[in-house]
Design an enzyme around this catalytic site. Structure first.
Site, PDB file in Angstrom:
ATOM      1  CE  LYS A   1       5.470   2.056   5.810  1.00  0.00           C
ATOM      2  NZ  LYS A   1       4.829   3.303   5.927  1.00  0.00           N
TER       3      LYS A   1
ATOM      4  NE  ARG B   1       8.818   7.590   6.838  1.00  0.00           N
ATOM      5  CZ  ARG B   1       7.544   7.239   6.528  1.00  0.00           C
ATOM      6  NH1 ARG B   1       7.478   6.370   5.611  1.00  0.00           N
ATOM      7  NH2 ARG B   1       6.395   8.163   6.938  1.00  0.00           N
TER       8      ARG B   1
ATOM      9  CD  GLU C   1      -1.759   5.119   7.004  1.00  0.00           C
ATOM     10  OE1 GLU C   1      -2.776   4.491   7.019  1.00  0.00           O
ATOM     11  OE2 GLU C   1      -0.363   4.770   6.838  1.00  0.00           O
TER      12      GLU C   1
ATOM     13  CG  HIS D   1       2.306  10.042   1.424  1.00  0.00           C
ATOM     14  ND1 HIS D   1       3.077  10.356   2.341  1.00  0.00           N
ATOM     15  CD2 HIS D   1       2.188   8.437   1.229  1.00  0.00           C
ATOM     16  CE1 HIS D   1       3.804   9.234   2.805  1.00  0.00           C
ATOM     17  NE2 HIS D   1       3.354   8.189   2.122  1.00  0.00           N
TER      18      HIS D   1
ATOM     19  CB  THR E   1      -0.368  -0.153  13.298  1.00  0.00           C
ATOM     20  OG1 THR E   1       0.419  -0.736  12.342  1.00  0.00           O
ATOM     21  CG2 THR E   1      -1.455   0.840  12.635  1.00  0.00           C
TER      22      THR E   1
ATOM     23  CG  ASP F   1      -1.286   1.371   5.525  1.00  0.00           C
ATOM     24  OD1 ASP F   1      -1.982   2.166   5.668  1.00  0.00           O
ATOM     25  OD2 ASP F   1      -0.188   1.848   5.708  1.00  0.00           O
TER      26      ASP F   1
ATOM     27  CD  GLU G   1       4.582  13.185   2.911  1.00  0.00           C
ATOM     28  OE1 GLU G   1       3.759  13.779   1.926  1.00  0.00           O
ATOM     29  OE2 GLU G   1       4.013  12.485   3.914  1.00  0.00           O
TER      30      GLU G   1
ATOM     31  CE1 TYR H   1       2.967   5.688  -0.320  1.00  0.00           C
ATOM     32  CE2 TYR H   1       2.634   5.154  -2.922  1.00  0.00           C
ATOM     33  CZ  TYR H   1       3.311   5.788  -1.736  1.00  0.00           C
ATOM     34  OH  TYR H   1       4.628   6.475  -1.909  1.00  0.00           O
TER      35      TYR H   1
ATOM     36  CD  GLN I   1       8.930   3.338   4.026  1.00  0.00           C
ATOM     37  OE1 GLN I   1       8.988   3.927   5.299  1.00  0.00           O
ATOM     38  NE2 GLN I   1       8.151   3.582   3.056  1.00  0.00           N
TER      39      GLN I   1
ATOM     40  CG  ASP J   1       1.582   2.312   8.727  1.00  0.00           C
ATOM     41  OD1 ASP J   1       2.135   1.388   9.434  1.00  0.00           O
ATOM     42  OD2 ASP J   1       1.835   2.472   7.549  1.00  0.00           O
TER      43      ASP J   1
ATOM     44  CD  GLU K   1       3.556   6.233   6.525  1.00  0.00           C
ATOM     45  OE1 GLU K   1       2.768   5.210   6.583  1.00  0.00           O
ATOM     46  OE2 GLU K   1       4.236   6.004   5.651  1.00  0.00           O
TER      47      GLU K   1
HETATM   48 CA    CA Z   1       1.195   3.547   5.862  1.00  0.00          CA
END
Ligand code: CA
Length: 452
Positions: A285, A269, A233, A165, A289, A158, A396, A160, A272, A265, A231
């Site tokens: 994570k 939080r 993606e 972001h 997924t 993965d 976000e 970034y 994390q 994903d 997430e």
């Molecule tokens: Ca990710």
């Protein structure tokens, strides 16, 4: 291949993308349909009449059964002797429960199959159109099918790569003044993810338990994640691997990509934030997924190629490529609370905003000599646009829970609640048609009772 036959092959491939081409499958000609004849994405399906998972291609509201088509002699692998693979029976490749062996046949084969399917499904072609018995044995309504994980995924990485972001997360988790670390603008930052927990759209996702450290506490507690997030993606699928010790050049990288999927994903939080220093995310994570069931080929996406954002500083030479290497894919996220009549669109953005391209990600991944394999999955990283409503995570969108999002029909969300269903959607908008990805959805199940 001679120059003339190469030209002919290129023209035949271009014809599969002709916006004026129509199918005798009516639903495929609806401008809002994700699967027009210009798309032809590959997946794995089964249905009550044949419960063995095998390769299919989506068109309109139908799935074409490639194993059946091949058995009937209507789909020929272009030149089996030319590929570095043991092809004794094409139907075996299409009868597999994963796309990997088909993909391993190489790009000429993918393109050969695409051209044959495009011809067979075109409105002017009578072979299937006028033969009800053949049609009945080759087509399955999507609504009656079960869609399976399309790939056997050897490895999942993965990245970034969204500047917006990375800036937002850096501002929240570290320091608003130095949100973007100096290495971010020099390379596509990534980490090795967990392939075993990649699941297909529709698979329920269990809220994880783990270590949570509350702001004023000395030590963590064990319990259910309280800040469960998505997430937004995309992912790309490796179509041709590289040998250990042999990097893939940036200019050649797209030749190694079979196609793209949508990817969620899922992220915890609070887990994390406590675990990610110094080695990056781990349990936050690895619990799931989700990917969309249809792999949209780069051949279908070609008309939607656009220039990537300007890069400053200029990347090191191994990360440079001439031309346009971003893709214009509109993206949306919907949230539907348990029992709610309607879903709420909580984010709208576009894949074209990504700072680092898929080619640069792959070149950087392999620059050390790391090998990749057919079926490997590479996540883009959360795709956030420049405005508030275009962020690709609730972290976000709600600014770490401080500004909850309102749901249509009442209620609000800071993070995901049990029973919520999150759905990613994506499509490339053409003139009168669109190349869609289908849905990438998952519903959250309550955590197991914590007994830590
Ligand atoms: Ca990710």
């Amino acid at each position: 291949m001679s120059a003339a036959s190469e030209q002919q092959a290129a023209a035949a491939l271009a014809a599969t993308r002709d916006p004026s081409r129509r199918s005798w499958i009516d639903a495929a000609n609806d401008p809002a349909c994700d699967f027009p004849i210009q798309n032809l994405p590959f997946g794995i399906f089964s249905h009550p009449g044949n419960t063995t998972p095998r390769v299919g291609v989506a068109i309109g509201d139908q799935i074409v059964d490639l194993a059946a088509l091949s058995d009937a002699g209507l789909l020929i692998l272009p030149d089996p002797s030319a590929v570095d693979f043991d092809v004794t029976n094409a139907a075996r490749v299409f009868a597999n429960p994963a796309l990997n062996d088909f993909i391993a046949l190489g790009r000429d084969t993918w393109r050969g199959v695409r051209k044959q399917l495009s011809a067979l499904l075109s409105s002017g072609n009578a072979t299937l159109r006028d033969n009800e018995a053949l049609r009945e044995s080759m087509l399955v309504p999507i609504a009656e099918a079960t869609l399976h994980l399309p790939l056997q995924i050897p490895g999942y990485t993965d990245f970034y790569s969204s500047k917006e972001h990375a800036t937002n997360v850096g501002a929240m988790f570290r320091d608003p003044k130095n949100a973007l670390l100096p290495n971010w603008s020099e390379m596509p930052i990534g980490y090795n993810g967990r392939a075993s927990s990649v699941v297909v759209s529709g698979t329920p996702v269990r809220r994880p338990n783990g270590q949570l450290k509350l702001p004023d506490a000395d030590r963590p507690v064990y319990g259910a994640c309280r800040k469960l997030d998505i997430e937004l993606e995309t992912g790309f699928v490796i179509g041709r691997g590289n040998s250990l010790g042999e990097p893939i050049g940036c200019e050649d990288a797209e030749d190694h990509i079979f196609g793209m999927v949508l990817l969620n994903d899922w992220s915890a939080r609070d887990i994390q934030q406590w675990e990610y220093v110094p080695l990056g995310p781990f349990n936050a994570k690895t619990f799931a997924t989700t990917i969309s069931p249809w792999v949209v080929t780069l051949d279908a996406l070609e008309p939607f190629r656009v220039a990537q954002p300007a890069q400053d500083p200029q990347p090191l030479p191994y990360l440079r490529h001439a031309g346009a290497h971003a893709f214009d894919v509109s993206l949306e996220v919907e949230l539907r609370a348990e029992g709610a009549a309607a879903s709420t669109t909580i984010s709208r953005t576009n894949f074209r905003h990504m700072y680092w391209t898929m080619a640069q990600q792959l070149a950087h991944h392999t620059v050390s000599g790391c090998n990749t394999r057919v079926g490997d999955l590479m996540g883009s990283g959360t795709i956030s646009g420049p405005t508030d409503g275009s962020f690709g995570s609730l972290l976000e969108l709600t600014w770490n829970g401080q500004k909850p999002v309102a749901l249509d029909g009442g209620g609000k969300r800071s993070f995901i609640e049990d029973g919520d269903e999150l759905t990613l959607k994506g499509w490339c908008q053409g003139n009168g048609y669109r190349i869609g990805f289908g849905a990438c959805a998952g519903r959250i199940l309550p955590a197991h009772p914590a007994q830590g």
